[in-house]
Write an enzyme that holds these catalytic residues in place. Structure first.
Site, PDB file in Angstrom:
ATOM      1  N   LYS A 216      -5.759   7.144   9.253  1.00 53.82           N
ATOM      2  CA  LYS A 216      -7.082   7.507   8.743  1.00 53.82           C
ATOM      3  C   LYS A 216      -7.720   8.649   9.537  1.00 53.82           C
ATOM      4  O   LYS A 216      -8.923   8.745   9.636  1.00 53.82           O
ATOM      5  CB  LYS A 216      -8.019   6.294   8.792  1.00 53.82           C
ATOM      6  CG  LYS A 216      -7.541   5.086   8.033  1.00 53.82           C
ATOM      7  CD  LYS A 216      -7.885   5.195   6.596  1.00 53.82           C
ATOM      8  CE  LYS A 216      -7.518   3.910   5.856  1.00 53.82           C
ATOM      9  NZ  LYS A 216      -7.768   3.991   4.445  1.00 53.82           N
TER      10      LYS A 216
ATOM     11  N   SER B 216     -12.339  -1.298  -1.696  1.00 49.08           N
ATOM     12  CA  SER B 216     -12.295  -0.738  -0.360  1.00 49.08           C
ATOM     13  C   SER B 216     -13.474   0.214  -0.163  1.00 49.08           C
ATOM     14  O   SER B 216     -13.714   1.089  -0.989  1.00 49.08           O
ATOM     15  CB  SER B 216     -10.978   0.024  -0.197  1.00 49.08           C
ATOM     16  OG  SER B 216     -10.915   0.636   1.052  1.00 49.08           O
TER      17      SER B 216
ATOM     18  N   ARG C 173       0.858  -1.184   0.000  1.00 51.39           N
ATOM     19  CA  ARG C 173       0.000   0.000   0.000  1.00 51.39           C
ATOM     20  C   ARG C 173       0.887   1.223   0.000  1.00 51.39           C
ATOM     21  O   ARG C 173       1.474   1.578   1.008  1.00 51.39           O
ATOM     22  CB  ARG C 173      -0.885  -0.013   1.247  1.00 51.39           C
ATOM     23  CG  ARG C 173      -1.827   1.141   1.359  1.00 51.39           C
ATOM     24  CD  ARG C 173      -2.635   1.020   2.648  1.00 51.39           C
ATOM     25  NE  ARG C 173      -3.641   2.046   2.724  1.00 51.39           N
ATOM     26  CZ  ARG C 173      -3.459   3.218   3.310  1.00 51.39           C
ATOM     27  NH1 ARG C 173      -2.297   3.514   3.847  1.00 51.39           N
ATOM     28  NH2 ARG C 173      -4.440   4.092   3.355  1.00 51.39           N
TER      29      ARG C 173
END
Length: 197
Positions: free
Chosen positions: A124, A95, A27
């Site tokens: 996040k 996602s 990622r």
């Protein structure tokens, strides 16, 4: 599953695999295509050695037909042409960040859904409140494909995530920031497996 977002993703992936990880997700949304491709090739080799699944997050620009790779795309960039671009033999995930977003997607041509963030997480902070455990149960009830829980998952809460209906988990900090990534991965896996027995 472990997601890697570090400056040494190959080394980090190897430690997680040594600890028993079954999937490695690369990622990185900022690295150049060539750097990411080089990492992908090396991590893919490691995954083959350990019999693990290799996943690439959001970067279809490194998808090549010769790479037996799983791809997960954010719902905001998921487009029907993605399946055509990646080819029929690729496993494709999407996602999502809420059950409402899932309901808006019709006729999904995906193999699994990444759902998150479940708990508070440093990666996040700008994307709203955590979804919580109940969202896993709600989403997994409506899908016949695996739900992978993402965000803020640790060894201490991995069990409740699995009990809520997640087929798997994706972690970054719990492994990447651990003093011993091998041990951290092993503890996560043990906690998940104990809930399945």
């Amino acid at each position: 599953m472990t997601a890697t977002n570090s400056s040494c993703p190959v080394k980090q992936s190897e430690k997680a695999l040594e600890g028993g990880a079954h999937m490695i997700q690369l990622r990185n949304k900022t690295a150049s295509g060539s750097a990411l491709y080089d990492w992908a090739v090396d991590i893919q080799k490691l995954c083959r050695i350990y019999g693990a699944i290799f996943i690439v997050n959001d970067r279809v620009d490194i998808a090549l037909p010769s790479m037996p790779t799983v791809f997960i795309l954010a719902s905001k960039i998921f487009q029907p042409p993605a399946r055509k671009l990646l080819g029929k033999n690729k496993i494709l995930g999407m996602s999502i960040s809420s059950s409402q977003k899932l309901k808006k997607q019709s006729g999904l041509d995906v193999n699994y859904v990444g759902l998150g963030h479940i708990y508070p997480t440093s990666s996040k902070q700008k994307t709203g409140r955590p979804l919580g455990i109940s969202c896993i149960t709600e989403v997994s009830r409506h899908l016949s494909i695996p739900v992978i829980a993402i965000g803020g998952i640790t060894a201490s809460n991995a069990g409740e995530v699995v009990r809520a209906g997640a087929s798997g988990i994706a972690v970054i900090s719990a492994v990447a920031e651990a003093p011993d990534p091998r041990k951290a991965t092993s503890e996560l896996i043990q906690n998940m497996q104990s809930c399945l027995q």
